[in-house]
Motif scaffolding. Structure first.
Motif, PDB file in Angstrom:
ATOM      1  N   VAL A  12     -19.765  -4.981  23.327  1.00 54.99           N
ATOM      2  CA  VAL A  12     -19.906  -6.544  23.350  1.00 54.99           C
ATOM      3  C   VAL A  12     -18.613  -6.957  23.509  1.00 54.99           C
ATOM      4  CG1 VAL A  12     -19.675  -8.592  22.605  1.00 54.99           C
ATOM      5  CG2 VAL A  12     -21.592  -6.286  21.325  1.00 54.99           C
ATOM      6  N   MET A  13     -18.265  -7.635  24.909  1.00 54.51           N
ATOM      7  CA  MET A  13     -16.762  -8.095  25.284  1.00 54.51           C
ATOM      8  C   MET A  13     -16.141  -8.637  24.339  1.00 54.51           C
ATOM      9  SD  MET A  13     -16.931  -5.953  28.581  1.00 54.51           S
ATOM     10  CE  MET A  13     -15.341  -7.730  29.194  1.00 54.51           C
ATOM     11  N   GLU A  22     -20.261 -10.776  25.856  1.00 49.95           N
ATOM     12  CA  GLU A  22     -20.998  -9.977  26.959  1.00 49.95           C
ATOM     13  C   GLU A  22     -21.768  -8.663  26.839  1.00 49.95           C
ATOM     14  OE1 GLU A  22     -20.998 -10.842  31.177  1.00 49.95           O
ATOM     15  OE2 GLU A  22     -20.613 -13.005  31.248  1.00 49.95           O
ATOM     16  N   ILE A  23     -22.014  -7.781  27.294  1.00 55.25           N
ATOM     17  CA  ILE A  23     -22.652  -6.646  27.030  1.00 55.25           C
ATOM     18  C   ILE A  23     -22.180  -6.040  28.051  1.00 55.25           C
ATOM     19  CG2 ILE A  23     -24.664  -4.874  26.473  1.00 55.25           C
ATOM     20  CD1 ILE A  23     -23.673  -7.151  23.858  1.00 55.25           C
ATOM     21  N   ARG A  24     -21.913  -4.581  28.216  1.00 55.19           N
ATOM     22  CA  ARG A  24     -21.158  -3.321  29.311  1.00 55.19           C
ATOM     23  C   ARG A  24     -21.451  -2.340  28.660  1.00 55.19           C
ATOM     24  NH1 ARG A  24     -20.441  -7.639  30.963  1.00 55.19           N
ATOM     25  NH2 ARG A  24     -19.735  -8.778  32.165  1.00 55.19           N
ATOM     26  N   PRO A  25     -22.011  -1.783  29.453  1.00 54.63           N
ATOM     27  CA  PRO A  25     -22.912   0.091  28.553  1.00 54.63           C
ATOM     28  C   PRO A  25     -20.709   0.944  28.728  1.00 54.63           C
ATOM     29  CG  PRO A  25     -22.495   0.090  31.599  1.00 54.63           C
ATOM     30  CD  PRO A  25     -22.228  -1.632  30.828  1.00 54.63           C
ATOM     31  N   ALA A  26     -20.807   1.648  27.926  1.00 55.24           N
ATOM     32  CA  ALA A  26     -20.194   2.612  27.396  1.00 55.24           C
ATOM     33  C   ALA A  26     -20.282   4.024  26.616  1.00 55.24           C
ATOM     34  CB  ALA A  26     -19.401   1.891  26.064  1.00 55.24           C
ATOM     35  N   VAL A  27     -19.601   5.144  27.039  1.00 57.49           N
ATOM     36  CA  VAL A  27     -19.759   6.269  26.593  1.00 57.49           C
ATOM     37  C   VAL A  27     -18.512   7.016  25.500  1.00 57.49           C
ATOM     38  CG1 VAL A  27     -19.695   9.146  27.319  1.00 57.49           C
ATOM     39  CG2 VAL A  27     -20.506   7.329  29.270  1.00 57.49           C
ATOM     40  N   VAL A  28     -19.562   7.132  24.462  1.00 52.51           N
ATOM     41  CA  VAL A  28     -18.466   7.876  23.164  1.00 52.51           C
ATOM     42  C   VAL A  28     -17.830   8.314  23.940  1.00 52.51           C
ATOM     43  CG1 VAL A  28     -18.711   8.958  21.130  1.00 52.51           C
ATOM     44  CG2 VAL A  28     -20.731   7.099  21.977  1.00 52.51           C
ATOM     45  N   VAL A  29     -16.356   8.200  23.965  1.00 48.60           N
ATOM     46  CA  VAL A  29     -15.338   9.576  24.239  1.00 48.60           C
ATOM     47  C   VAL A  29     -14.781  10.368  22.725  1.00 48.60           C
ATOM     48  CG1 VAL A  29     -13.157  10.089  25.033  1.00 48.60           C
ATOM     49  CG2 VAL A  29     -14.524   8.673  25.753  1.00 48.60           C
ATOM     50  N   ARG A  30     -15.379   9.784  21.615  1.00 52.70           N
ATOM     51  CA  ARG A  30     -15.051  10.267  19.444  1.00 52.70           C
ATOM     52  C   ARG A  30     -15.840   9.557  18.503  1.00 52.70           C
ATOM     53  NH1 ARG A  30      -9.548  13.060  18.112  1.00 52.70           N
ATOM     54  NH2 ARG A  30      -9.837  13.037  15.803  1.00 52.70           N
ATOM     55  N   VAL A  44     -15.920   2.771  27.938  1.00 50.44           N
ATOM     56  CA  VAL A  44     -16.350   1.124  28.796  1.00 50.44           C
ATOM     57  C   VAL A  44     -16.497   1.038  30.313  1.00 50.44           C
ATOM     58  CG1 VAL A  44     -16.993  -1.260  28.968  1.00 50.44           C
ATOM     59  CG2 VAL A  44     -15.732  -0.363  26.443  1.00 50.44           C
ATOM     60  N   PHE A  45     -18.450   0.772  30.427  1.00 49.14           N
ATOM     61  CA  PHE A  45     -17.870   0.323  32.536  1.00 49.14           C
ATOM     62  C   PHE A  45     -17.934  -0.913  32.398  1.00 49.14           C
ATOM     63  CE2 PHE A  45     -20.222   4.661  30.656  1.00 49.14           C
ATOM     64  CZ  PHE A  45     -19.734   5.538  32.461  1.00 49.14           C
ATOM     65  N   ILE A  46     -17.006  -1.121  33.072  1.00 57.33           N
ATOM     66  CA  ILE A  46     -16.652  -2.715  33.276  1.00 57.33           C
ATOM     67  C   ILE A  46     -16.869  -2.953  34.706  1.00 57.33           C
ATOM     68  CG2 ILE A  46     -15.091  -3.194  31.169  1.00 57.33           C
ATOM     69  CD1 ILE A  46     -12.890  -2.978  33.967  1.00 57.33           C
ATOM     70  N   ASP A  47     -17.240  -4.305  35.212  1.00 61.19           N
ATOM     71  CA  ASP A  47     -17.084  -4.071  36.412  1.00 61.19           C
ATOM     72  C   ASP A  47     -15.828  -4.856  37.062  1.00 61.19           C
ATOM     73  OD1 ASP A  47     -17.817  -6.470  38.760  1.00 61.19           O
ATOM     74  OD2 ASP A  47     -18.849  -7.700  37.703  1.00 61.19           O
ATOM     75  N   PRO A  48     -15.528  -4.631  37.370  1.00 61.85           N
ATOM     76  CA  PRO A  48     -14.209  -4.185  38.104  1.00 61.85           C
ATOM     77  C   PRO A  48     -14.146  -5.522  38.750  1.00 61.85           C
ATOM     78  CG  PRO A  48     -14.600  -2.604  38.848  1.00 61.85           C
ATOM     79  CD  PRO A  48     -16.249  -3.253  38.305  1.00 61.85           C
ATOM     80  N   ALA A  49     -14.658  -5.568  39.860  1.00 56.83           N
ATOM     81  CA  ALA A  49     -14.536  -7.924  40.036  1.00 56.83           C
ATOM     82  C   ALA A  49     -14.912  -8.873  39.178  1.00 56.83           C
ATOM     83  CB  ALA A  49     -15.641  -8.070  41.315  1.00 56.83           C
ATOM     84  N   ASN A  50     -14.909  -8.261  38.010  1.00 58.48           N
ATOM     85  CA  ASN A  50     -15.257  -9.335  36.999  1.00 58.48           C
ATOM     86  C   ASN A  50     -14.756  -9.921  35.864  1.00 58.48           C
ATOM     87  OD1 ASN A  50     -16.868 -11.724  39.648  1.00 58.48           O
ATOM     88  ND2 ASN A  50     -17.851  -9.209  39.149  1.00 58.48           N
ATOM     89  N   ASN A  57     -10.115   0.505  30.311  1.00 55.68           N
ATOM     90  CA  ASN A  57     -11.617   0.354  30.260  1.00 55.68           C
ATOM     91  C   ASN A  57     -12.083   1.379  28.818  1.00 55.68           C
ATOM     92  OD1 ASN A  57     -11.213   2.629  31.599  1.00 55.68           O
ATOM     93  ND2 ASN A  57     -12.633   2.821  32.951  1.00 55.68           N
ATOM     94  N   ASP A  58     -10.397   1.994  28.124  1.00 57.03           N
ATOM     95  CA  ASP A  58     -10.775   3.012  26.678  1.00 57.03           C
ATOM     96  C   ASP A  58     -10.687   2.231  26.206  1.00 57.03           C
ATOM     97  OD1 ASP A  58     -10.888   5.164  28.757  1.00 57.03           O
ATOM     98  OD2 ASP A  58      -8.603   4.958  29.274  1.00 57.03           O
ATOM     99  N   GLN A  59     -11.443   1.558  25.391  1.00 54.56           N
ATOM    100  CA  GLN A  59     -10.965   1.308  23.686  1.00 54.56           C
ATOM    101  C   GLN A  59     -11.558   1.826  22.449  1.00 54.56           C
ATOM    102  OE1 GLN A  59     -11.149  -2.455  23.956  1.00 54.56           O
ATOM    103  NE2 GLN A  59     -10.764  -1.768  25.928  1.00 54.56           N
ATOM    104  N   CYS A  60     -10.300   2.324  21.637  1.00 53.60           N
ATOM    105  CA  CYS A  60     -10.708   2.298  20.184  1.00 53.60           C
ATOM    106  C   CYS A  60     -10.983   1.772  19.283  1.00 53.60           C
ATOM    107  CB  CYS A  60      -8.958   2.727  20.489  1.00 53.60           C
ATOM    108  SG  CYS A  60      -8.145   3.983  21.880  1.00 53.60           S
ATOM    109  N   SER A  61     -11.595   2.854  18.528  1.00 51.33           N
ATOM    110  CA  SER A  61     -11.968   1.952  17.110  1.00 51.33           C
ATOM    111  C   SER A  61     -12.415   1.496  17.082  1.00 51.33           C
ATOM    112  CB  SER A  61     -10.158   2.149  15.527  1.00 51.33           C
ATOM    113  OG  SER A  61     -10.210   3.464  16.078  1.00 51.33           O
TER     114      SER A  61
END
Length: 95
Positions: A12-13, A22-30, A44-50, A57-61
């Motif tokens: 969640v942004m 808004e919701i974005r897909p993300a992959v677990v890194v840890r 997090v897979f962000i929409d680069p243009a928007n 796109n790296d979000q921790c904890s």
């Protein structure tokens, strides 16, 4: 379900962002624990243009929110078999 490295979750942004909530897909890194509600480091897979200016796109904890609405949180995506996301089941490890 226990989040593990490589799994896809939804992010969640954050508050204050143009697309807050808004919701974005993300992959677990840890995963910081082997529990269904673990805090996660995500890519997090962000929409680069928007989505600029999200700082990278790296979000921790990132904390788990079973409701899927808290800013800067993660939750499980709905199941592909048509069964909707059930927050209580996710917390109890059934999703």
């Amino acid at each position: 379900m226990i989040p593990t490295v490589g799994r896809t979750v939804l992010y969640v942004m954050p508050t204050g962002h143009l697309h807050a909530g808004e919701i974005r897909p993300a992959v677990v890194v840890r995963a910081w624990a082997k529990t269904p509600d673990a805090s996660l480091n995500l890519n997090v897979f962000i929409d680069p243009a928007n989505d600029a200016p999200l700082v990278g796109n790296d979000q921790c904890s990132v904390v788990f929110d079973p409701t899927g609405i808290a800013p800067r949180s993660w939750h499980w995506p709905p199941r592909a078999n048509g069964v909707g996301f059930t927050p209580d089941a996710a917390v109890n490890g059934a999703n």
